[in-house]
Design an enzyme around this catalytic site. Structure first.
Site, PDB file in Angstrom:
ATOM      1  N   TYR A 103       0.847  -1.197   0.000  1.00 44.79           N
ATOM      2  CA  TYR A 103       0.000   0.000   0.000  1.00 44.79           C
ATOM      3  C   TYR A 103       0.880   1.245   0.000  1.00 44.79           C
ATOM      4  O   TYR A 103       1.823   1.338   0.795  1.00 44.79           O
ATOM      5  CB  TYR A 103      -0.897   0.026   1.259  1.00 44.79           C
ATOM      6  CG  TYR A 103      -1.600   1.366   1.439  1.00 44.79           C
ATOM      7  CD1 TYR A 103      -2.896   1.553   0.978  1.00 44.79           C
ATOM      8  CD2 TYR A 103      -0.950   2.453   2.031  1.00 44.79           C
ATOM      9  CE1 TYR A 103      -3.521   2.785   1.101  1.00 44.79           C
ATOM     10  CE2 TYR A 103      -1.573   3.696   2.148  1.00 44.79           C
ATOM     11  CZ  TYR A 103      -2.850   3.847   1.683  1.00 44.79           C
ATOM     12  OH  TYR A 103      -3.476   5.063   1.785  1.00 44.79           O
ATOM     13  N   GLU A 190      -4.212   7.107  -3.613  1.00 43.06           N
ATOM     14  CA  GLU A 190      -3.753   5.839  -3.070  1.00 43.06           C
ATOM     15  C   GLU A 190      -3.419   4.887  -4.204  1.00 43.06           C
ATOM     16  O   GLU A 190      -4.108   4.896  -5.222  1.00 43.06           O
ATOM     17  CB  GLU A 190      -4.884   5.148  -2.284  1.00 43.06           C
ATOM     18  CG  GLU A 190      -5.023   5.580  -0.863  1.00 43.06           C
ATOM     19  CD  GLU A 190      -6.124   4.794  -0.146  1.00 43.06           C
ATOM     20  OE1 GLU A 190      -6.710   3.845  -0.731  1.00 43.06           O
ATOM     21  OE2 GLU A 190      -6.404   5.140   1.003  1.00 43.06           O
TER      22      GLU A 190
END
Ligand code: GDP
Ligand code: MN
Length: 381
Positions: A103, A190
């Protein structure tokens, strides 16, 4: 303003981030055609403005064009967290088991008055869940908006997060993502998962993009991407009336005259053990017709079980407020009880009007807490 995954990926691509080839489709037939064209396994992905699509069944690996067709039939029209899927992204699939999912993200962080870069070796899961379950696994780093993210900082963060693979290439993707966030005035960018293949090369498998509405005038090309379905339908309707309306997740509708009093009202509803269904500011000096429209709007939300109207009468006259609510009652559209606290200008006139109507559906209280308790009690019935 939120963007779809396919739009976010296109932006990342412009900044040099490696993403899979992909095309948008609206029908299963189009999906099959694209899968045929790619001639390799694909992933069919619901394009809706929420995360967690995978868990909800909105992301499906499809080894053959026929399987892609079948999966598209399932996904198109599907409901994910209240949003209907009307388009899918078809991307070339990667062999997910042959790599790692990480991530990385950039958010505007009020605590540090700047951007914060976040990185975590446990990709795939939603960051909100990760932050709740294993906050220590998320590495945070303040990014200076003037210098941007420098490669050495990115490498340091990647190392701290425990990323394996080609660190230079991973850092490079992080720098490019940070540049996209800064230059496009994003609140959030993101990449999750950031996929690292067996050779250590990174690839953005999914992205979330949220652009600051207040900066859209600087990005007309992004402003053009707005889809009204991105907003709650009632918020669009409210905008037509000029109301500031925000849908919340409780069951007591809240209506007040001014942003300050509405904020306070939300707090009071919470304080007495209730949950507000919305924020609605009717503004100052509202007449009966505006109050009537506001009540009608709040009642269109099926989550609403009661309404709490909190008015401090200054330029807003209490009797006008009462008239608007009474009109809703007399027209038969007042299906949920209204509990009001109206004080100030023309308070006595309002009381007299309500006494005349004498209905359990509308009750007035001199005190804000009493009114809030009464409204919350109705919502719990
Ligand atoms: P989200 O659930 O809304 O965040 O959607 P994602 O795009 O992140 O997809 C969810 C999951 O689907 C990912 O975490 C992966 O495990 C899987 N996935 C996404 N792309 C691929 C792919 O190209 N190949 C395979 N095998 N799985 C994928
Ligand atoms: Mn994802």
């Amino acid at each position: 303003m939120k963007l779809h995954e396919y739009q976010g990926k296109e932006l990342l691509r412009r900044f040099g981030v490696n993403v899979q080839d992909g095309k948008v489709a609206y029908t299963p037939d189009e999906v099959r055609t694209i899968a045929n064209e790619y001639g390799q396994p694909v992933v069919v992905k619901a394009q809706v403005y929420v995360g967690g699509r995978g868990k909800a069944g909105g992301v499906k690996f499809s080894p053959t064009p026929d399987k892609a067709f079948e999966n598209a039939e399932k996904i198109l029209g599907m409901d994910i967290k209240g949003l209907t899927v009307n388009k899918v992204l078809v991307t070339k699939a990667v062999d997910i088991d042959a790599g790692t999912e990480y991530y990385v993200g950039m958010i505007v962080d009020r605590n540090v008055q700047s951007f914060t870069l976040m990185a975590c070796a446990e990709g795939g899961m939603e960051i909100e869940e990760l932050a709740a379950e294993r906050p220590e696994a998320i590495i945070r780093h303040r990014v200076d908006p003037v210098t941007g993210l420098r490669p050495y900082e990115a490498r340091e963060v990647a190392l701290k997060a425990g990323f394996k693979g080609n660190l230079n290439k991973i850092a490079d993707i992080m720098v490019k993502m940070a540049r996209a966030a800064l230059e496009l005035d994003a609140n959030l960018v993101e990449i999750n998962p950031l996929f690292i293949d067996e050779k250590g090369n990174p690839l953005a498998l999914d992205t979330k993009f949220d652009v600051d509405d207040n900066a859209l005038f600087r990005h007309p090309d992004l402003a053009a991407l707005r889809e009204s379905e991105a907003d709650h339908p009632l918020e669009i309707e409210a905008a037509k009336y000029g109301f500031a309306y925000v849908k919340l997740d409780g069951s007591t509708g809240v209506l007040g005259n001014g942003a300050g009093i509405v904020m306070t009202t939300l707090d009071v509803v919470n304080r007495v053990g209730g949950k507000p269904a919305n924020f609605l500011d009717i503004g100052g000096g509202a007449r009966a017709d505006i109050v009537y429209n506001a009540v009608k709007l709040v009642l269109k939300d099926s989550d609403v079980k009661s309404i709490f109207i909190n008015i401090f009468g200054g330029i807003t006259r209490a009797d006008e407020v009462a008239k608007g609510v009474i009109q809703a009652l007399q027209e038969g559209i007042l299906t949920k009880p209204v509990r009001m606290r109206i004080a100030g200008t023309a308070e006595d006139e309002a009381k007299a009007l309500l006494a005349e109507v004498n209905s359990d559906m509308i009750k007035m209280y001199p005190d804000m807490f009493q009114a809030a308790e009464a409204a919350v009690e109705e919502a719990k019935k």
